[in-house]
Scaffold this motif. Structure first.
Motif, PDB file in Angstrom:
ATOM      1  N   VAL A  50      51.931  65.696  34.826  1.00 22.84           N
ATOM      2  CA  VAL A  50      50.563  66.401  35.748  1.00 22.84           C
ATOM      3  C   VAL A  50      50.940  64.807  36.343  1.00 22.84           C
ATOM      4  O   VAL A  50      50.592  63.492  36.064  1.00 22.84           O
ATOM      5  N   GLU A  51      51.373  64.743  38.128  1.00 22.86           N
ATOM      6  CA  GLU A  51      50.820  62.968  38.703  1.00 22.86           C
ATOM      7  C   GLU A  51      49.462  63.195  39.117  1.00 22.86           C
ATOM      8  O   GLU A  51      48.813  63.541  39.351  1.00 22.86           O
ATOM      9  N   VAL A  52      49.108  61.388  38.978  1.00 17.09           N
ATOM     10  CA  VAL A  52      47.607  61.233  39.257  1.00 17.09           C
ATOM     11  C   VAL A  52      47.683  60.300  40.095  1.00 17.09           C
ATOM     12  O   VAL A  52      48.468  59.095  40.673  1.00 17.09           O
ATOM     13  N   LYS A  53      47.099  60.052  41.302  1.00 19.98           N
ATOM     14  CA  LYS A  53      47.152  59.433  42.551  1.00 19.98           C
ATOM     15  C   LYS A  53      45.744  57.942  41.960  1.00 19.98           C
ATOM     16  O   LYS A  53      44.775  57.703  41.052  1.00 19.98           O
ATOM     17  N   GLU A  54      46.079  56.810  42.816  1.00 21.68           N
ATOM     18  CA  GLU A  54      45.018  55.937  43.269  1.00 21.68           C
ATOM     19  C   GLU A  54      45.367  55.183  41.526  1.00 21.68           C
ATOM     20  O   GLU A  54      45.724  54.514  40.980  1.00 21.68           O
ATOM     21  N   GLU A  55      44.057  55.603  40.940  1.00 25.98           N
ATOM     22  CA  GLU A  55      43.268  54.760  40.418  1.00 25.98           C
ATOM     23  C   GLU A  55      43.558  55.445  38.870  1.00 25.98           C
ATOM     24  O   GLU A  55      42.630  55.183  37.625  1.00 25.98           O
ATOM     25  N   GLY A  56      43.389  56.629  38.628  1.00 27.10           N
ATOM     26  CA  GLY A  56      43.453  57.169  37.516  1.00 27.10           C
ATOM     27  C   GLY A  56      43.872  57.427  36.459  1.00 27.10           C
ATOM     28  O   GLY A  56      45.277  56.120  36.458  1.00 27.10           O
ATOM     29  N   GLU A  57      44.028  57.445  34.908  1.00 29.05           N
ATOM     30  CA  GLU A  57      44.113  56.608  34.047  1.00 29.05           C
ATOM     31  C   GLU A  57      45.532  57.704  34.311  1.00 29.05           C
ATOM     32  O   GLU A  57      45.828  58.512  34.356  1.00 29.05           O
ATOM     33  N   TRP A  58      46.948  56.823  33.596  1.00 24.14           N
ATOM     34  CA  TRP A  58      48.265  57.482  33.235  1.00 24.14           C
ATOM     35  C   TRP A  58      48.919  56.773  32.065  1.00 24.14           C
ATOM     36  O   TRP A  58      48.684  56.724  31.334  1.00 24.14           O
ATOM     37  N   ASP A  59      49.633  57.587  31.683  1.00 25.33           N
ATOM     38  CA  ASP A  59      50.536  57.569  30.644  1.00 25.33           C
ATOM     39  C   ASP A  59      51.685  56.901  30.926  1.00 25.33           C
ATOM     40  O   ASP A  59      52.407  56.434  29.653  1.00 25.33           O
ATOM     41  N   PHE A  60      52.205  57.220  31.548  1.00 24.13           N
ATOM     42  CA  PHE A  60      53.735  57.440  31.974  1.00 24.13           C
ATOM     43  C   PHE A  60      53.332  56.460  33.812  1.00 24.13           C
ATOM     44  O   PHE A  60      52.956  57.123  34.916  1.00 24.13           O
ATOM     45  N   TYR A  61      54.566  55.488  33.556  1.00 26.04           N
ATOM     46  CA  TYR A  61      54.487  54.835  34.933  1.00 26.04           C
ATOM     47  C   TYR A  61      55.781  54.543  35.269  1.00 26.04           C
ATOM     48  O   TYR A  61      56.079  53.230  35.069  1.00 26.04           O
ATOM     49  N   TRP A  62      56.175  55.116  36.322  1.00 25.63           N
ATOM     50  CA  TRP A  62      57.838  54.314  37.136  1.00 25.63           C
ATOM     51  C   TRP A  62      56.812  53.476  38.023  1.00 25.63           C
ATOM     52  O   TRP A  62      57.125  53.756  39.732  1.00 25.63           O
ATOM     53  N   CYS A  63      56.871  52.426  38.014  1.00 24.18           N
ATOM     54  CA  CYS A  63      56.635  51.294  38.539  1.00 24.18           C
ATOM     55  C   CYS A  63      57.822  50.350  39.237  1.00 24.18           C
ATOM     56  O   CYS A  63      58.852  50.694  39.396  1.00 24.18           O
ATOM     57  N   ASP A  64      57.056  49.466  40.660  1.00 29.64           N
ATOM     58  CA  ASP A  64      58.264  48.467  40.282  1.00 29.64           C
ATOM     59  C   ASP A  64      57.990  47.716  40.142  1.00 29.64           C
ATOM     60  O   ASP A  64      56.416  46.672  39.992  1.00 29.64           O
ATOM     61  N   VAL A  65      58.744  46.212  40.358  1.00 31.70           N
ATOM     62  CA  VAL A  65      58.507  44.769  40.458  1.00 31.70           C
ATOM     63  C   VAL A  65      57.418  44.631  40.737  1.00 31.70           C
ATOM     64  O   VAL A  65      56.378  43.271  39.575  1.00 31.70           O
ATOM     65  N   ARG A  66      57.222  44.703  41.847  1.00 22.93           N
ATOM     66  CA  ARG A  66      55.798  43.778  42.381  1.00 22.93           C
ATOM     67  C   ARG A  66      54.611  43.931  41.840  1.00 22.93           C
ATOM     68  O   ARG A  66      53.698  43.434  40.407  1.00 22.93           O
TER      69      ARG A  66
END
Length: 443
Positions: free
Chosen positions: A43-59
């Motif tokens: 399930v996708e979370v937006k903004e500041e929601g708590e998450w278990d997995f993040y495909w983040c960018d380097v910045r």
């Protein structure tokens, strides 16, 4: 793919008890966002929601990692100092250091296994060493690359020292004119290449460092994830062999369509065909090489590429900041010369996940789905697997035995010891791997 694992790690969930819901965030809008949104139970979370997995960018990594609390099960898609392997100047330093260490500890024969990257100098800090080497071999071709850019931007080839001298000179912006390309060089922190401080040269343009690398003049021509301590690495069987859209020649070193195979460059060529592109599937390329050069020569080539993957990861094993929350999906750029010798050009921490064709989209979708299968947020794996979908475990704090039936039918009776470019019966393998979960009742 490189993965984080603690030395005494146990399977974090019992087989048959997968997690019910995975909350994810994604900083990109391309194939990975499609794959994440289509994954059952995610399930996708937006903004500041708590998450278990993040495909983040380097910045995001640079700005937030040190200030973010993560529960045991949380995973993100980069290591904190991933640049030790993926910046063009750092990887050369780490490989050179690793080679010297191997020579001390195991001898010259073992160290020679690291001779897979072209002679390279960081500019401007190694400018004088470069000039000395340049004068030893007059007339050869060199390539200049900015250390932290991608898609072929800022790259140029040269044969005359004057081209580098002109590049090295600080340039002044033209008032009212077009913005100048990044061409001035940066010396020590706060200084230009000539030693003057930047605050005394406010009208000059400092830029990032470059590397000068010996150009492979005899390329092979056709048609004319996860801990570092201990290191655990998976290799995907699929991939692409990329070509230039223009017949190769050294007569014109200024023609980027000849010398750069980046899609971002090739797709701007006047005669580029988006349907055909400039790629072959790696299986197609392997079959071509086998037909032309024989199974043994082809197998030796692919084994040498396996060596590149392992040795390059080992070279940064002690400098990468190991963290149990991190994994990394690397993209390797390897050039093959006419003697079937592979040369490592660079490693990408953020390989392009934007598809340039339907075939490209399907390959990247499979790759990303299997990446998530290995990261295993659902807790379905035992930790003893040697294959997950299209990924094969190639290093697990040591070489992984290949005599386990993990490879498919041999080519022409020649038994392979590498997985890259081999038949990928992915769906069948995943079906067998996750068979216990097919009978589980839906919650």
């Amino acid at each position: 793919m490189v993965q984080k694992r603690s030395v005494n790690e146990e399977s974090h969930a019992l087989v048959g008890e997968p997690r019910a819901c995975i909350r994810f965030k994604c900083a990109l809008t391309n194939t990975i966002s499609d794959v994440l949104r289509q994954r059952p139970g995610w399930v996708e979370v937006k903004e500041e929601g708590e998450w278990d997995f993040y495909w983040c960018d380097v910045r995001w990594l640079q700005e937030n990692f040190d200030h973010t609390y993560m529960d045991e099960h949380v995973r993100i898609s980069h290591f904190r100092n991933h640049y030790e392997l993926t910046r063009k100047n750092y990887i050369v330093k780490n490989l050179k250091r690793f080679r010297k260490q191997l020579e001390r500890d195991a001898g010259k024969l073992e160290a020679a296994k690291c001779d897979f990257f072209p002679k390279t100098f960081e500019m401007p800090s190694e400018y004088h060493l470069f000039v000395e080497e340049f004068r030893k071999n007059p007339g050869i071709t060199w390539i200049m690359k900015p250390v932290a850019r991608s898609q072929g931007r800022g790259i140029f080839l040269f044969r005359k020292l004057k081209d580098v001298i002109d590049w090295r000179k600080p340039r002044k912006p033209r008032v009212g004119g077009p913005r100048l390309p990044a061409a001035a060089s940066r010396g020590p922190a706060g200084c230009s290449a000539d030693g003057a401080r930047f605050d005394e040269q406010k009208d000059e343009i400092p830029v990032e460092n470059y590397v000068a690398q010996r150009y492979i003049e005899n390329p092979y021509l056709i048609g004319g994830e996860l801990p570092y301590l201990p290191l655990k690495a998976w290799l995907y069987r699929d991939g692409f062999a990329r070509f230039s859209n223009t017949r190769f020649t050294l007569n014109s070193i200024d023609d980027h369509y000849v010398h750069l195979t980046n899609v971002a460059v090739q797709k701007t060529a006047p005669d580029y065909d988006p349907e055909k592109g400039c790629k072959w599937m790696i299986q197609q390329f392997r079959l071509y090489l086998t037909a032309k050069h024989g199974a043994e020569s082809t197998e030796n080539l692919f084994s040498e590429m396996d060596n590149i993957f392992i040795r390059s990861l080992q070279s940064v094993q002690k400098v990468i900041i190991s963290d149990k929350h991190c994994f990394e999906l690397y993209g390797y750029d390897i050039l093959i010369d006419q003697d079937l010798k592979p040369w490592l050009l660079e490693v990408n921490a953020s390989p392009s996940l934007t598809a340039s064709s339907q075939e490209d989209y399907e390959l990247k979708t499979r790759l990303l789905e299997d990446t998530l299968n290995i990261v295993d947020m659902e807790g379905r794996l035992t930790g003893k697997e040697k294959r997950v979908g299209g990924f094969d475990l190639i290093w697990n704090d040591g070489p992984v035995s290949r005599g386990d039936g993990n490879l498919d039918t041999p080519m022409n009776g020649f038994v392979a010891n590498t997985h890259l470019g081999y038949n990928n019966d992915r769906k069948k393998q995943l079906k067998q791997l996750f068979k216990p979960f097919q009978t589980q009742p839906k919650v």
